[in-house]
Design a protein around this motif. Structure first.
Motif, PDB file in Angstrom:
ATOM      1  N   THR A  28       2.642 -22.162 -24.948  1.00 42.93           N
ATOM      2  CA  THR A  28       2.023 -22.375 -23.639  1.00 42.93           C
ATOM      3  C   THR A  28       1.747 -21.041 -22.929  1.00 42.93           C
ATOM      4  O   THR A  28       1.286 -21.022 -21.802  1.00 42.93           O
ATOM      5  CB  THR A  28       2.920 -23.254 -22.724  1.00 42.93           C
ATOM      6  OG1 THR A  28       4.212 -22.646 -22.638  1.00 42.93           O
ATOM      7  CG2 THR A  28       3.047 -24.662 -23.256  1.00 42.93           C
ATOM      8  N   VAL A  62      -0.345 -17.759 -22.384  1.00 44.90           N
ATOM      9  CA  VAL A  62      -1.693 -17.242 -22.649  1.00 44.90           C
ATOM     10  C   VAL A  62      -1.613 -15.720 -22.791  1.00 44.90           C
ATOM     11  O   VAL A  62      -1.057 -15.036 -21.930  1.00 44.90           O
ATOM     12  CB  VAL A  62      -2.654 -17.611 -21.502  1.00 44.90           C
ATOM     13  CG1 VAL A  62      -4.011 -16.941 -21.692  1.00 44.90           C
ATOM     14  CG2 VAL A  62      -2.814 -19.126 -21.426  1.00 44.90           C
ATOM     15  N   GLY A 102       5.911 -13.296 -10.733  1.00 44.88           N
ATOM     16  CA  GLY A 102       5.082 -14.395 -11.238  1.00 44.88           C
ATOM     17  C   GLY A 102       4.142 -14.022 -12.359  1.00 44.88           C
ATOM     18  O   GLY A 102       3.098 -14.642 -12.546  1.00 44.88           O
ATOM     19  N   LEU A 103       4.511 -13.011 -13.145  1.00 43.80           N
ATOM     20  CA  LEU A 103       3.590 -12.581 -14.209  1.00 43.80           C
ATOM     21  C   LEU A 103       4.019 -13.026 -15.601  1.00 43.80           C
ATOM     22  O   LEU A 103       3.383 -12.661 -16.588  1.00 43.80           O
ATOM     23  CB  LEU A 103       3.423 -11.054 -14.183  1.00 43.80           C
ATOM     24  CG  LEU A 103       2.727 -10.494 -12.942  1.00 43.80           C
ATOM     25  CD1 LEU A 103       2.533  -8.996 -13.064  1.00 43.80           C
ATOM     26  CD2 LEU A 103       1.376 -11.174 -12.717  1.00 43.80           C
ATOM     27  N   GLY A 104       5.106 -13.793 -15.692  1.00 45.65           N
ATOM     28  CA  GLY A 104       5.445 -14.365 -17.004  1.00 45.65           C
ATOM     29  C   GLY A 104       6.650 -13.770 -17.694  1.00 45.65           C
ATOM     30  O   GLY A 104       6.887 -14.044 -18.866  1.00 45.65           O
ATOM     31  N   LYS A 105       7.467 -12.995 -16.969  1.00 43.17           N
ATOM     32  CA  LYS A 105       8.646 -12.398 -17.614  1.00 43.17           C
ATOM     33  C   LYS A 105       9.631 -13.496 -18.032  1.00 43.17           C
ATOM     34  O   LYS A 105      10.106 -13.530 -19.159  1.00 43.17           O
ATOM     35  CB  LYS A 105       9.353 -11.416 -16.650  1.00 43.17           C
ATOM     36  CG  LYS A 105       8.450 -10.307 -16.138  1.00 43.17           C
ATOM     37  CD  LYS A 105       9.176  -9.364 -15.223  1.00 43.17           C
ATOM     38  CE  LYS A 105       9.622  -9.967 -13.894  1.00 43.17           C
ATOM     39  NZ  LYS A 105       8.510 -10.353 -13.010  1.00 43.17           N
ATOM     40  N   THR A 106       9.914 -14.387 -17.081  1.00 42.97           N
ATOM     41  CA  THR A 106      10.869 -15.458 -17.373  1.00 42.97           C
ATOM     42  C   THR A 106      10.325 -16.342 -18.496  1.00 42.97           C
ATOM     43  O   THR A 106      11.060 -16.734 -19.407  1.00 42.97           O
ATOM     44  CB  THR A 106      11.097 -16.306 -16.100  1.00 42.97           C
ATOM     45  OG1 THR A 106      11.478 -15.420 -15.054  1.00 42.97           O
ATOM     46  CG2 THR A 106      12.165 -17.350 -16.303  1.00 42.97           C
ATOM     47  N   HIS A 107       9.027 -16.626 -18.418  1.00 43.31           N
ATOM     48  CA  HIS A 107       8.407 -17.469 -19.445  1.00 43.31           C
ATOM     49  C   HIS A 107       8.638 -16.860 -20.835  1.00 43.31           C
ATOM     50  O   HIS A 107       9.068 -17.539 -21.770  1.00 43.31           O
ATOM     51  CB  HIS A 107       6.905 -17.582 -19.140  1.00 43.31           C
ATOM     52  CG  HIS A 107       6.189 -18.596 -19.965  1.00 43.31           C
ATOM     53  ND1 HIS A 107       5.269 -19.467 -19.454  1.00 43.31           N
ATOM     54  CD2 HIS A 107       6.240 -18.882 -21.288  1.00 43.31           C
ATOM     55  CE1 HIS A 107       4.791 -20.240 -20.409  1.00 43.31           C
ATOM     56  NE2 HIS A 107       5.366 -19.889 -21.549  1.00 43.31           N
ATOM     57  N   ARG A 124       2.016 -17.538 -11.022  1.00 37.41           N
ATOM     58  CA  ARG A 124       2.665 -18.697 -10.390  1.00 37.41           C
ATOM     59  C   ARG A 124       1.777 -19.239  -9.268  1.00 37.41           C
ATOM     60  O   ARG A 124       1.581 -20.442  -9.129  1.00 37.41           O
ATOM     61  CB  ARG A 124       4.038 -18.297  -9.851  1.00 37.41           C
ATOM     62  CG  ARG A 124       4.854 -19.499  -9.373  1.00 37.41           C
ATOM     63  CD  ARG A 124       6.216 -19.111  -8.844  1.00 37.41           C
ATOM     64  NE  ARG A 124       7.093 -18.597  -9.864  1.00 37.41           N
ATOM     65  CZ  ARG A 124       7.554 -17.357  -9.912  1.00 37.41           C
ATOM     66  NH1 ARG A 124       7.206 -16.481  -8.986  1.00 37.41           N
ATOM     67  NH2 ARG A 124       8.360 -16.965 -10.869  1.00 37.41           N
ATOM     68  N   GLU A 155      -1.293 -21.015 -10.726  1.00 39.28           N
ATOM     69  CA  GLU A 155      -0.964 -22.377 -11.153  1.00 39.28           C
ATOM     70  C   GLU A 155      -0.782 -23.284  -9.940  1.00 39.28           C
ATOM     71  O   GLU A 155      -1.204 -24.442  -9.943  1.00 39.28           O
ATOM     72  CB  GLU A 155       0.347 -22.376 -11.948  1.00 39.28           C
ATOM     73  CG  GLU A 155       0.230 -21.826 -13.324  1.00 39.28           C
ATOM     74  CD  GLU A 155       1.542 -21.948 -14.096  1.00 39.28           C
ATOM     75  OE1 GLU A 155       1.503 -21.811 -15.306  1.00 39.28           O
ATOM     76  OE2 GLU A 155       2.609 -22.172 -13.482  1.00 39.28           O
TER      77      GLU A 155
HETATM   78  N1  LIG Z   1       0.586 -15.598 -19.705  1.00 35.83           N
HETATM   79  C1  LIG Z   1       0.926 -16.774 -19.191  1.00 35.83           C
HETATM   80  N2  LIG Z   1       0.477 -17.910 -19.730  1.00 35.83           N
HETATM   81  C2  LIG Z   1       0.779 -19.103 -19.198  1.00 35.83           C
HETATM   82  N3  LIG Z   1       1.562 -19.271 -18.109  1.00 35.83           N
HETATM   83  C3  LIG Z   1       2.055 -18.170 -17.550  1.00 35.83           C
HETATM   84  C4  LIG Z   1       1.772 -16.872 -18.044  1.00 35.83           C
HETATM   85  N4  LIG Z   1       2.392 -15.978 -17.268  1.00 35.83           N
HETATM   86  C5  LIG Z   1       3.040 -16.677 -16.332  1.00 35.83           C
HETATM   87  N5  LIG Z   1       2.845 -17.990 -16.494  1.00 35.83           N
HETATM   88  C6  LIG Z   1       3.365 -19.063 -15.668  1.00 35.83           C
HETATM   89  O1  LIG Z   1       3.472 -18.565 -14.337  1.00 35.83           O
HETATM   90  C7  LIG Z   1       4.661 -19.028 -13.735  1.00 35.83           C
HETATM   91  C8  LIG Z   1       5.501 -17.847 -13.299  1.00 35.83           C
HETATM   92  O2  LIG Z   1       5.947 -17.145 -14.462  1.00 35.83           O
HETATM   93  P1  LIG Z   1       7.411 -16.525 -14.570  1.00 35.83           P
HETATM   94  O3  LIG Z   1       8.400 -17.328 -13.803  1.00 35.83           O
HETATM   95  O4  LIG Z   1       7.685 -16.289 -16.011  1.00 35.83           O
HETATM   96  O5  LIG Z   1       7.162 -15.154 -13.829  1.00 35.83           O
HETATM   97  P2  LIG Z   1       8.165 -13.957 -13.583  1.00 35.83           P
HETATM   98  O6  LIG Z   1       7.427 -12.731 -13.990  1.00 35.83           O
HETATM   99  O7  LIG Z   1       9.469 -14.207 -14.243  1.00 35.83           O
HETATM  100  O8  LIG Z   1       8.312 -13.993 -12.018  1.00 35.83           O
HETATM  101  P3  LIG Z   1       9.553 -13.574 -11.072  1.00 35.83           P
HETATM  102  O9  LIG Z   1       9.499 -12.093 -11.005  1.00 35.83           O
HETATM  103  O10 LIG Z   1       9.222 -14.216  -9.774  1.00 35.83           O
HETATM  104  O11 LIG Z   1      10.800 -14.081 -11.681  1.00 35.83           O
HETATM  105  C9  LIG Z   1       5.349 -19.903 -14.753  1.00 35.83           C
HETATM  106  O12 LIG Z   1       5.024 -21.248 -14.511  1.00 35.83           O
HETATM  107  C10 LIG Z   1       4.757 -19.457 -16.067  1.00 35.83           C
HETATM  108  O13 LIG Z   1       4.741 -20.494 -17.022  1.00 35.83           O
END
Ligand SMILES: Nc1ncnc2c1ncn2[C@@H]1O[C@H](COP(=O)(O)OP(=O)(O)OP(=O)(O)O)[C@@H](O)[C@H]1O
Length: 517
Positions: free
Chosen positions: A189, A191, A224-229, A383, A386
């Motif tokens: 999931t 991208v 919100g850039l996808g680190k946790t993901h 985030r 979405e």
């Molecule tokens: N490349 C991607 N493809 C698909 N969904 C993404 C992608 N990057 C982020 N998301 C989605 O955006 C949302 C935020 O991502 P995530 O929580 O991983 O961000 P983060 O970098 O950990 O943020 P924070 O610093 O606030 O913890 C999640 O729902 C995640 O699934």
């Protein structure tokens, strides 16, 4: 038996496609990659047509359009291997002929879907049924290959045999909830775009060979850039490959709270035991440990114990280790032992791809115009991106209305107070492209084929396809009455060249910026 093998093939290839539009009897289907498009075109057209006919009682012409979306696990080599295997096991031509000649099986013919009413959900259901068509199954007779090749797209098993990661904990696999992993955050999931390509590739490498390649693995980037993901995706993949490996994901705040609670309850040893008997530790938002000296001390010892025992440690932060204020030097230097990788804000194409994927996952047909509207306004946080789409979807559902640009503007008026976006029209695109390449506007629709005109024309066609809802035949008409296949060719060509030609890629980005501003 056969169906069980066909399913992975379906899951990987067919499910990666999405319906883009239905105009009369032409259905446009988006594919994530050029080679998927070519493969479907060469092998699947009769099968898909038969399924669509059975479902909608209508003959459709299918146009596949490469959308060039990165998808983890979708690799050309596995396709070719499947094809090779299929060629030795069955004659596809024979099976296709057979399928055309025979009526569709009753379970598909019974689906009473009205003409022109195939939405994304119906589409996937229909195509899912392909696995139920015995003839189709035969034509895809790569059964054993499909079952074996797809898992091998990551060569984890081979590596595992060479460098087994021995779980140090109990043999019973940990339940996913004990790992704190979100089931939605998986590689499939996620991208991939220019902004996160390296982080994604490194995450895959870590998940294929935990504690072998990058240890610790440190991912940093904005909110919100996808680190946790990505961290969760690593955790899932490791557990898929070896359920006995004990994976624990925790935020640094929760780590701190658990430590404090264990001290208050007079049992800090239980805390130590828990965190020092893990095989893979994922700690999110480590920047919150700054200023918490005692927790840093505890984490330092946990880190050392795990690292010495060759266990994988993965850390995320909103900034690189050297910029985390009041982080102890000894911790900082340990974080720098392994690989540090960053995630940057996504470019427009990636934002569009994230929204398309999200819509596809929700089985929703969201017009391109709405996707571009949202993607061009939220630049720095996936985030939020979405969230805006979810808001539009919820608004449409509550008001029982179809999603279009007017509805999206209304639903998002609090977030984007400037209101409705400037309408991106084919005229505007032609004007900007012609101005950029210093050619006459009329040249774009003229018969001329010299490169100085043909190339800008292809770029303009590509941009019309990407940024507007205009159908392929209509774009062809606008560009001097050309056939829709010319537009498809131009779109494919520019998509491909963008990937290999950085200069062209920059030119297109620049044009998009001007079109949208
Ligand atoms: N490349 C991607 N493809 C698909 N969904 C993404 C992608 N990057 C982020 N998301 C989605 O955006 C949302 C935020 O991502 P995530 O929580 O991983 O961000 P983060 O970098 O950990 O943020 P924070 O610093 O606030 O913890 C999640 O729902 C995640 O699934």
């Amino acid at each position: 038996m056969k169906k069980a093998f066909i399913k992975p093939l379906f899951e990987t290839w067919i499910k990666s496609t999405m319906p883009l539009s239905i105009k009369g009897n032409i259905i446009e289907i988006g594919t994530p990659k050029q080679f998927v498009k070519e493969w479907l075109e060469s092998r699947y057209v009769p099968v898909i047509k038969a399924a669509l006919k059975a479902a909608a009682n209508k003959d459709f012409d299918i146009i596949f359009i490469n959308m060039d979306i990165d998808m983890e696990g979708v690799e050309e080599t596995s396709l070719l291997a499947i094809e090779k295997q299929a060629a030795t096991e069955a004659s596809p031509a024979t099976n296709v002929e057979k399928l055309d000649a025979e009526p569709a099986p009753p379970e598909i013919a019974d689906k009473n879907i009205p003409n022109d009413a195939i939405n994304n959900a119906d589409y996937l259901k229909i195509l899912d049924d392909i696995g139920d068509i015995p003839e189709a199954a035969a034509s895809l007779s790569a059964d054993t290959a499909a079952a074996e090749i797809i898992p091998q797209t990551n060569n984890f098993r081979e590596k595992q045999e060479k460098h087994p990661v021995q779980p140090i904990t109990t043999p019973a696999p940990a339940a996913p909830e004990e790992c704190n992993l979100n089931p939605k955050y998986v590689f499939s999931t996620f991208v991939i775009g220019n902004s996160n390509r390296l982080a994604h590739a490194a995450s895959l490498a870590v998940s294929e060979a935990p504690a072998q390649v990058y240890n610790p693995f440190f991912i940093y980037g904005g909110v919100g850039l996808g680190k946790t993901h990505l961290m969760h995706a690593i955790g899932h993949r490791i557990r898929e490959n070896n359920p006995n490996i004990k994976v624990v994901y925790i935020s640094s705040e929760k780590f701190t709270n658990e430590l404090i609670n264990s001290i208050i309850s007079g049992n800090p040893e239980s805390f130590r035991q828990r965190y020092r008997s893990i095989d893979v530790l994922l700690v999110d938002d480590i920047q919150f440990l700054s200023k918490k000296e005692h927790t840093q001390e505890e984490f330092f010892h946990t880190f050392n114990t795990l690292h010495d025992a060759n266990k994988q440690i993965i850390i995320s932060s909103d900034r690189p280790p050297r910029e985390i204020q009041t982080l102890e030097d000894r911790l900082r230097s340990r974080f720098e032992w392994g690989l540090i990788t960053d995630i940057q804000p996504p470019d427009l194409e990636t934002r569009i791809a994230v929204l398309r994927k999200k819509a596809m996952m929700e089985n929703l047909n969201v017009p391109n115009e709405v996707i571009v509207y949202i993607a061009s306004r939220i630049e720095n946080n996936i985030r939020e991106l979405e969230g805006a789409l979810i808001r539009v979807i919820a608004y449409a559902s509550l008001n029982n209305q179809p999603i279009d640009i007017d509805l999206a503007t209304e639903a998002l008026k609090d977030i984007f107070p400037n209101g409705r976006p400037k309408q991106i029209t084919t005229d505007l695109i032609q004007e900007i492209v012609a101005g950029h390449f210093k050619i006459k506007l009329e040249d774009l629709s003229a018969k001329k084929r010299t490169r100085n005109v043909a190339f800008p024309r292809q770029i303009a066609m590509y941009l019309c396809r990407e940024l507007t809802e205009t159908s392929l035949p209509k774009i062809g008409e606008i560009f001097g009455g050309r056939d829709h296949t010319t537009v498809i060719h131009a779109h494919d060509k520019i998509s491909k060249e963008r990937n290999s030609d950085a200069k062209l890629n920059n030119t297109i980005k620049e044009l998009i910026k001007r079109i949208e501003s």
